[in-house]
Design a protein around this motif. Structure first.
Motif, PDB file in Angstrom:
ATOM      1  N   HIS A 200     -30.278  88.636  -1.739  1.00 50.59           N
ATOM      2  CA  HIS A 200     -28.868  88.787  -1.375  1.00 50.59           C
ATOM      3  C   HIS A 200     -28.761  89.080   0.122  1.00 50.59           C
ATOM      4  O   HIS A 200     -28.057  88.391   0.850  1.00 50.59           O
ATOM      5  N   HIS A 201     -29.450  90.132   0.584  1.00 50.61           N
ATOM      6  CA  HIS A 201     -29.532  90.413   2.012  1.00 50.61           C
ATOM      7  C   HIS A 201     -30.675  91.383   2.285  1.00 50.61           C
ATOM      8  O   HIS A 201     -31.188  92.034   1.368  1.00 50.61           O
ATOM      9  N   VAL A 202     -31.077  91.464   3.536  1.00 48.48           N
ATOM     10  CA  VAL A 202     -32.031  92.471   3.986  1.00 48.48           C
ATOM     11  C   VAL A 202     -31.327  93.295   5.049  1.00 48.48           C
ATOM     12  O   VAL A 202     -30.511  92.770   5.824  1.00 48.48           O
ATOM     13  N   ALA A 203     -31.602  94.608   5.073  1.00 50.35           N
ATOM     14  CA  ALA A 203     -30.846  95.497   5.950  1.00 50.35           C
ATOM     15  C   ALA A 203     -31.770  96.308   6.843  1.00 50.35           C
ATOM     16  O   ALA A 203     -32.772  96.870   6.384  1.00 50.35           O
ATOM     17  N   TYR A 204     -31.384  96.394   8.118  1.00 55.29           N
ATOM     18  CA  TYR A 204     -32.120  97.177   9.098  1.00 55.29           C
ATOM     19  C   TYR A 204     -31.217  98.280   9.649  1.00 55.29           C
ATOM     20  O   TYR A 204     -30.051  98.046   9.968  1.00 55.29           O
ATOM     21  N   HIS A 227     -20.429  87.358  10.082  1.00 54.36           N
ATOM     22  CA  HIS A 227     -19.610  86.725   9.046  1.00 54.36           C
ATOM     23  C   HIS A 227     -18.919  87.757   8.171  1.00 54.36           C
ATOM     24  O   HIS A 227     -18.090  87.421   7.334  1.00 54.36           O
ATOM     25  N   TRP A 228     -19.243  89.058   8.405  1.00 60.31           N
ATOM     26  CA  TRP A 228     -18.520  90.142   7.741  1.00 60.31           C
ATOM     27  C   TRP A 228     -18.789  91.440   8.484  1.00 60.31           C
ATOM     28  O   TRP A 228     -19.906  91.693   8.935  1.00 60.31           O
ATOM     29  N   PRO A 246     -31.774  82.638  11.880  1.00 52.92           N
ATOM     30  CA  PRO A 246     -31.873  81.192  12.093  1.00 52.92           C
ATOM     31  C   PRO A 246     -32.144  80.376  10.840  1.00 52.92           C
ATOM     32  O   PRO A 246     -31.857  79.178  10.803  1.00 52.92           O
ATOM     33  N   ASP A 247     -32.714  80.997   9.800  1.00 50.48           N
ATOM     34  CA  ASP A 247     -32.969  80.292   8.549  1.00 50.48           C
ATOM     35  C   ASP A 247     -31.807  80.387   7.568  1.00 50.48           C
ATOM     36  O   ASP A 247     -31.877  79.846   6.463  1.00 50.48           O
ATOM     37  N   GLY A 248     -30.754  81.104   7.960  1.00 49.55           N
ATOM     38  CA  GLY A 248     -29.604  81.255   7.072  1.00 49.55           C
ATOM     39  C   GLY A 248     -29.673  82.453   6.150  1.00 49.55           C
ATOM     40  O   GLY A 248     -28.814  82.609   5.269  1.00 49.55           O
ATOM     41  N   ASN A 249     -30.679  83.320   6.325  1.00 55.67           N
ATOM     42  CA  ASN A 249     -30.765  84.531   5.522  1.00 55.67           C
ATOM     43  C   ASN A 249     -29.726  85.543   5.996  1.00 55.67           C
ATOM     44  O   ASN A 249     -29.465  85.667   7.193  1.00 55.67           O
ATOM     45  N   THR A 250     -29.147  86.289   5.064  1.00 57.56           N
ATOM     46  CA  THR A 250     -28.142  87.289   5.414  1.00 57.56           C
ATOM     47  C   THR A 250     -28.820  88.577   5.872  1.00 57.56           C
ATOM     48  O   THR A 250     -29.640  89.149   5.152  1.00 57.56           O
ATOM     49  N   ILE A 251     -28.459  89.014   7.079  1.00 60.80           N
ATOM     50  CA  ILE A 251     -29.037  90.203   7.697  1.00 60.80           C
ATOM     51  C   ILE A 251     -27.939  91.246   7.863  1.00 60.80           C
ATOM     52  O   ILE A 251     -26.911  90.983   8.498  1.00 60.80           O
ATOM     53  N   GLU A 252     -28.163  92.429   7.301  1.00 63.10           N
ATOM     54  CA  GLU A 252     -27.249  93.541   7.510  1.00 63.10           C
ATOM     55  C   GLU A 252     -27.836  94.478   8.554  1.00 63.10           C
ATOM     56  O   GLU A 252     -29.014  94.841   8.489  1.00 63.10           O
ATOM     57  N   LEU A 253     -27.022  94.887   9.513  1.00 70.15           N
ATOM     58  CA  LEU A 253     -27.344  95.969  10.429  1.00 70.15           C
ATOM     59  C   LEU A 253     -26.394  97.106  10.087  1.00 70.15           C
ATOM     60  O   LEU A 253     -25.179  96.905  10.028  1.00 70.15           O
TER      61      LEU A 253
END
Length: 304
Positions: A200-204, A227-228, A246-253
């Motif tokens: 779903h996403h990965v978060a840092y 995007h959100w 760049p690969d389209g994976n969802t990244i949460e900060l």
């Protein structure tokens, strides 16, 4: 083996989230994203893969070349001696291997498969040191959590709680669960879905709102748009932003996630934005305030 309250003790007790793996069709591009855009430190690189970190652990992200696959592997640190952990897992019927060839920084690892999803899990007592020094201006403080889809929530949640020792933090409706392994509100969360699979996403985690804003400005300079967010979740109450790598994976900060500073008391450290005092784990209704207390909703986040 049972706890003092008579309940069965987990086979192992995960102490923290160690790393997450991504298979990428363009290794150089994704390494550049992590090192030049997010400020991670590159610890090891070869044509076979790259290992990047935010701190003293050898790595928190593993990048390998191939057909795109997010959350290809997840590594966790555990309290138990690995021989004891292997025996307990085997006694419960989980096939597990002990390996010394996983990669740099992790010379002794237990390998098993996550039920329902088939994702490879790595269990270790620690990693070798990364050698990274200081705190870079942009670099996140750590890998915070990894969220994934699962076809059936109940057995996935049971595995993480009963086998790996996670604790329940919150649930949204009957389809999205948040699980913790230390003081942080969640290190793993799962959304039940019959039509979506994978990550779903990965978060840092960022140090504070100012650090988050600085990195968002840096993202914008490199052409990465949100995007959100920004917003504040209900469960966990973290300030969040989401963008695509760049690969389209969802990244949460994110920053300001809820903390359980005393498990005996069982509630989150009080914060001004909490709905109740004290506030503990709960089942949330599926509404706008749950997804984002500030009121802006990304409809895709509710599409499961």
């Amino acid at each position: 083996m049972v706890n003092q309250d008579g309940a069965a003790a987990p086979a192992v007790r995960v102490s923290k989230l160690g790393y997450v793996g991504f298979v990428t069709p363009d290794l150089d591009r994704l390494v550049e994203y992590y090192t030049q855009v997010l400020g991670f430190s590159l610890v090891d690189f070869s044509p076979q893969g790259a290992f990047v970190t935010t701190g003293t652990d050898h790595h928190c992200v593993v990048l390998t070349p191939g057909e795109a696959h997010a959350r290809s592997v997840v590594g966790y640190e555990v309290f138990e001696d690995l021989a004891d952990a292997q025996r307990r897992l085997s006694d419960l019927g989980y096939p597990v291997q002990r390996r010394t060839d996983i990669g740099p920084g992790t010379p002794d690892v237990l390998v098993l498969t996550e039920p329902e999803t088939g994702v490879e899990l790595h269990l270790m007592t620690s990693q070798d040191p990364s050698g990274a020094e200081g705190t870079a201006p942009l670099r996140p403080t750590k890998l915070g959590h990894v969220a994934a889809f699962t076809p059936d929530l109940a057995p996935t949640q049971a595995f993480y709680q009963d086998v790996l020792g996670f604790k329940w933090s919150d649930t949204v409706g009957d389809f999205f669960v948040f699980l913790r392994c230390n003081a942080d509100h969640h290190a793993a969360n799962f959304m039940a879905s019959r039509k979506r699979t994978g990550m779903h996403h990965v978060a840092y985690e960022m140090r504070d709102p100012n650090h988050l804003i600085t990195v968002l400005d840096h993202l914008a300079k490199h052409g990465y748009r949100l995007h959100w967010g920004p917003g504040r979740h209900g469960p966990g109450h973290n300030l969040f932003t989401y963008h695509k790598d760049p690969d389209g994976n969802t990244i949460e900060l994110f920053t300001q996630i809820d903390q359980v500073v005393d498990e005996a008391k069982g509630y989150w450290e009080p914060r001004p934005w909490h709905e109740t005092y004290p506030m503990g784990p709960r089942t949330w209704e599926v509404d706008i305030a749950t997804v984002n207390q500030w009121g802006i909703v990304n409809e895709q986040e509710l599409d499961h």
